[in-house]
Write a protein that holds these residues in place. Structure first.
Motif, mmCIF file in Angstrom:
data_model
loop_
_atom_site.group_PDB
_atom_site.id
_atom_site.type_symbol
_atom_site.label_atom_id
_atom_site.label_comp_id
_atom_site.label_asym_id
_atom_site.label_seq_id
_atom_site.Cartn_x
_atom_site.Cartn_y
_atom_site.Cartn_z
ATOM 1 N N ASP A 141 0.682 -1.154 -0.014
ATOM 2 C CA ASP A 141 -0.098 -0.003 -0.088
ATOM 3 C C ASP A 141 0.928 1.336 0.018
ATOM 4 O O ASP A 141 0.453 2.296 -0.565
ATOM 5 N N LYS A 142 1.934 1.338 0.776
ATOM 6 C CA LYS A 142 2.857 2.580 0.673
ATOM 7 C C LYS A 142 3.294 2.695 -0.857
ATOM 8 O O LYS A 142 3.210 3.825 -1.356
ATOM 9 N N THR A 143 3.709 1.827 -1.654
ATOM 10 C CA THR A 143 3.963 2.071 -3.079
ATOM 11 C C THR A 143 2.806 2.578 -3.675
ATOM 12 O O THR A 143 2.932 3.640 -4.547
ATOM 13 N N VAL A 144 1.486 2.172 -3.457
ATOM 14 C CA VAL A 144 0.492 2.418 -4.267
ATOM 15 C C VAL A 144 0.140 3.824 -3.777
ATOM 16 O O VAL A 144 -0.176 4.693 -4.780
ATOM 17 N N GLN A 145 0.519 4.279 -2.549
ATOM 18 C CA GLN A 145 0.037 5.949 -2.359
ATOM 19 C C GLN A 145 1.055 6.738 -2.763
ATOM 20 O O GLN A 145 0.771 7.773 -3.074
ATOM 21 N N GLU A 146 2.360 6.426 -2.926
ATOM 22 C CA GLU A 146 3.332 7.249 -2.905
ATOM 23 C C GLU A 146 3.921 7.290 -4.270
ATOM 24 O O GLU A 146 4.716 8.384 -4.863
ATOM 25 N N ILE A 147 3.742 6.293 -5.258
ATOM 26 C CA ILE A 147 4.224 6.376 -6.646
ATOM 27 C C ILE A 147 3.607 7.262 -7.520
ATOM 28 O O ILE A 147 2.470 7.356 -7.256
ATOM 29 N N ASN A 150 0.856 8.295 -13.666
ATOM 30 C CA ASN A 150 0.095 9.019 -14.569
ATOM 31 C C ASN A 150 -1.318 8.973 -14.648
ATOM 32 O O ASN A 150 -1.802 7.924 -15.243
ATOM 33 N N GLY A 151 -2.315 9.571 -13.994
ATOM 34 C CA GLY A 151 -3.727 9.382 -14.171
ATOM 35 C C GLY A 151 -4.036 8.494 -12.968
ATOM 36 O O GLY A 151 -5.464 8.238 -13.027
ATOM 37 N N ARG A 152 -3.260 7.887 -12.133
ATOM 38 C CA ARG A 152 -3.538 7.231 -11.221
ATOM 39 C C ARG A 152 -4.468 5.927 -11.374
ATOM 40 O O ARG A 152 -5.417 5.618 -10.736
ATOM 41 N N HIS A 153 -4.084 5.270 -12.641
ATOM 42 C CA HIS A 153 -4.875 4.207 -13.026
ATOM 43 C C HIS A 153 -4.137 2.739 -12.527
ATOM 44 O O HIS A 153 -2.730 2.735 -12.426
ATOM 45 N N PHE A 154 -5.023 2.038 -11.766
ATOM 46 C CA PHE A 154 -4.218 0.662 -10.975
ATOM 47 C C PHE A 154 -3.447 -0.116 -12.019
ATOM 48 O O PHE A 154 -2.577 -0.861 -11.484
ATOM 49 N N THR A 155 -3.971 -0.238 -13.269
ATOM 50 C CA THR A 155 -3.141 -1.209 -14.087
ATOM 51 C C THR A 155 -1.782 -0.728 -14.432
ATOM 52 O O THR A 155 -1.005 -1.665 -14.714
#
Length: 204
Positions: A141-147, A150-155
Motif C-alpha cells: 500500500d505504501k508504494t501504491v500511495q506514494e508512486i 500518470n492518471g492514477r490508474h491501477f493497471t
C-alpha cells in the motif's frame, strides 16, 4: 416459504459462501518447512506454532514422520514461529513476513538441550522462491500511495513487476493509452490477451 423462494434463498447463500471462500484464498499465504537436528536427521512430532505478531492469533501444527510441517492458509502478516520438541532447545524465528498468495519455506534446525532454553532467530527474506515456477510480485500500500502514477490508474502498477512491459502498437489488443492505464501488458513472454485481473478483498 414457497419452494421457489426457498431455492432462491439457498442459491444466494451458496453464492455468498463461495465468495467468502474465494476472498479467504486470495488473502492468505502458505508456510512450510522441515525440522532437523544438528546432524541433519529429521525431528518428527515436533510442535510448530505460528503466531501473527500483529494480532496475536496463533496456529499450531505438528511435524510429520518425514520431518515436514505445513500451514496451508495463514492470514497475511508478520509472524513468529516457535518449534519445540523433547530433548531439544526451543527455536524461535521472528519477523517472518507472509504476503498474499505466496508460499514460504522456513526450515528449522534444533539443538540438543532443555525445552525451556530458547534460540531466537530473525528471519531473512528469501532471494529466490524454490517452491514454485511462477513469478509474481506484491505491491504494498505504501508504494501504491506514494508512486507518481500518470492518471492514477491501477493497471499501470503491473509494469513494476519484472518481466512486464507494454505491448507493441500492433499487438493483439488495442495499444495502451498513457494516463488511462495499460489496457494490455506482456508478462513473462505471454500475449497480452492472457492477462487476467482479480480483485483482492480489503483487509481491515
Amino acid at each position: 416459504m414457497s419452494l421457489k423462494n426457498f431455492l432462491c434463498f439457498f442459491s444466494l447463500l451458496s453464492l455468498l459462501s463461495g465468495l467468502d471462500s474465494a476472498a479467504l484464498a486470495q488473502s492468505t499465504a502458505s508456510l512450510s518447512g522441515t525440522v532437523t537436528d544438528a546432524s541433519g536427521a529429521v525431528v518428527p512430532n515436533a510442535a510448530v506454532t505460528a503466531t501473527n505478531q500483529g494480532t496475536g492469533v496463533a496456529s499450531v501444527t505438528q511435524v510429520d514422520n518425514s520431518g515436514a510441517y505445513l500451514f496451508p492458509a495463514l492470514p497475511i502478516g508478520m509472524y513468529r514461529i516457535e518449534v519445540s520438541a523433547a530433548n531439544f532447545q526451543t527455536a524461535e524465528i521472528s519477523n517472518l513476513k507472509l504476503e498474499v498468495a505466496t508460499s514460504i519455506t522456513q526450515n528449522v534446525q534444533l539443538k540438543v538441550g532443555e525445552a525451556r532454553e530458547k534460540i531466537v532467530i530473525t528471519a531473512e527474506a528469501a532471494l529466490v522462491d524454490i517452491t514454485t515456477t511462477s513469478t509474481g510480485q506484491v505491491i504494498n500500500d505504501k508504494t501504491v500511495q506514494e508512486i507518481p502514477l500518470n492518471g492514477r490508474h491501477f493497471t499501470d502498477l503491473s509494469l513494476l513487476t519484472p518481466g512486464t512491459m507494454t505491448p507493441p502498437a500492433n499487438g493483439f489488443l488495442s495499444a495502451p493509452l498513457r494516463g488511462q492505464g495499460s489496457f494490455g501488458i506482456n508478462t513473462a513472454g505471454q500475449r497480452e490477451d492472457t492477462t487476467q485481473y482479480k480483485r483482492a478483498p480489503l483487509l481491515e
